[in-house]
Design a protein around this motif. Structure first.
Motif, PDB file in Angstrom:
ATOM      1  N   CYS A 187       0.837  -1.201   0.000  1.00  0.00           N
ATOM      2  CA  CYS A 187       0.000   0.000   0.000  1.00  0.00           C
ATOM      3  C   CYS A 187       0.875   1.256   0.000  1.00  0.00           C
ATOM      4  N   ILE A 188       2.042   1.186   0.641  1.00  0.00           N
ATOM      5  CA  ILE A 188       2.962   2.324   0.606  1.00  0.00           C
ATOM      6  C   ILE A 188       3.489   2.519  -0.810  1.00  0.00           C
ATOM      7  N   ASP A 189       3.852   1.437  -1.475  1.00  0.00           N
ATOM      8  CA  ASP A 189       4.329   1.526  -2.858  1.00  0.00           C
ATOM      9  C   ASP A 189       3.229   2.054  -3.777  1.00  0.00           C
ATOM     10  N   TRP A 190       2.006   1.590  -3.554  1.00  0.00           N
ATOM     11  CA  TRP A 190       0.872   2.053  -4.361  1.00  0.00           C
ATOM     12  C   TRP A 190       0.659   3.553  -4.172  1.00  0.00           C
ATOM     13  N   ALA A 191       0.727   4.012  -2.915  1.00  0.00           N
ATOM     14  CA  ALA A 191       0.541   5.431  -2.632  1.00  0.00           C
ATOM     15  C   ALA A 191       1.640   6.266  -3.287  1.00  0.00           C
TER      16      ALA A 191
END
Length: 274
Positions: free
Chosen positions: A218-222
């Motif tokens: 989710c951090i990479d997606w953000a």
């Protein structure tokens, strides 16, 4: 089978995770629980980080051990003894088991979201009756990504969770994420800063997709999908994850205020009326 008959290793998934120490612990947990529960044992599974992917040494191991009907006094007392003893063992993962003993029929739909199940928090020795695992996230991750330790296919245990419900629940959590987090995690602890940012990312991802992904993803997606001004914050949160929880570690200077600003930004996107 009665609660007095001893159950062996037969039929239990021998390698549910990439951590051999954890696998051994989970096998022991399932065997012990089956011996205690007897005919009341339904199945055992992993949900949460190990199910959705990217679990690491900082992750909790979220388990669900399903029962057919309410625990007897004997079964509850024996399970309490078991989970009181596990954290006294050597090893890393004995401190990171977290899970509940839900009644299978109460987990199948969302009609019993108020039901409390016998629950153990990671690192604790005393079990509680709690709704902690009784939510749409646990149901979704089990049905769509769950790891079977032993028992029926997870898709036969829980009904599909509509994406609209997932989105609505994520919005509810996003509204009060800062106050809710600080109700149990003081703003003076660095871990809480990372938790707030990561949870905001996960809630926004669910609002956008109706699904759940891991903390790392989710951090990479953000980082790929949100304004570039947040890249430094997201990089800091991702890099600091390896530090784990330390009650004496304070947030980096200015990082908590930056986390609060990030939440407001995410709320402006995720809570925007169409």
């Amino acid at each position: 089978m009665t609660s007095k008959e001893k159950i062996t290793f037969d039929g239990i998934n021998p390698s549910p995770t990439r951590f051999s120490e954890l696998n051994e612990l989970l096998i022991n947990l399932v065997i012990s629980a089956r011996n205690i529960l007897g005919d009341n044992f339904f199945g055992a599974y992993l949900q949460g980080s190990f199910a959705v992917g990217d679990a690491d040494m900082q992750s909790d191991c979220d388990f669900l051990i399903f029962i057919n009907e309410q625990l007897t006094d004997y079964q509850e007392n024996e399970l309490r003894k078991l989970h009181d003893e596990i954290p006294t063992r050597q090893g890393h993962w004995t401190q990171h088991l977290e899970g509940s003993y839900p009644i299978a029929s109460e987990f199948k739909t969302l009609k019993k979201l108020d039901a409390k199940w016998l629950y153990i928090d990671h690192g604790w020795r005393e079990m509680q009756w709690d709704t902690h695992c009784n939510n749409c996230w646990a149901r979704w991750s089990l049905r769509e990504k769950g790891i079977t330790l032993i028992g029926p296919d997870p898709k036969n245990i829980v009904d599909p969770i509509p994406k609209g419900i997932m989105r609505d629940e994520a919005k509810k959590l996003l509204i009060n994420i800062i106050a809710d987090t600080h109700s149990w995690m003081p703003p003076t602890i660095a871990w809480g800063q990372r938790y707030i940012v990561t949870t905001a990312c996960r809630m926004l991802y669910t609002i956008k997709t109706g699904e759940v992904i891991s903390k790392a993803r989710c951090i990479d997606w953000a980082a790929k999908n949100l304004d570039s001004r947040w890249l430094y914050l997201l990089k800091q949160v991702k890099e600091d994850r390896k530090l784990g929880f330390d009650a004496n570690a304070t947030p980096r200077e200015g990082s908590m205020q930056e986390a609060y600003s990030f939440v407001k930004y995410v709320q402006s996107i995720g809570l925007k009326k169409n």
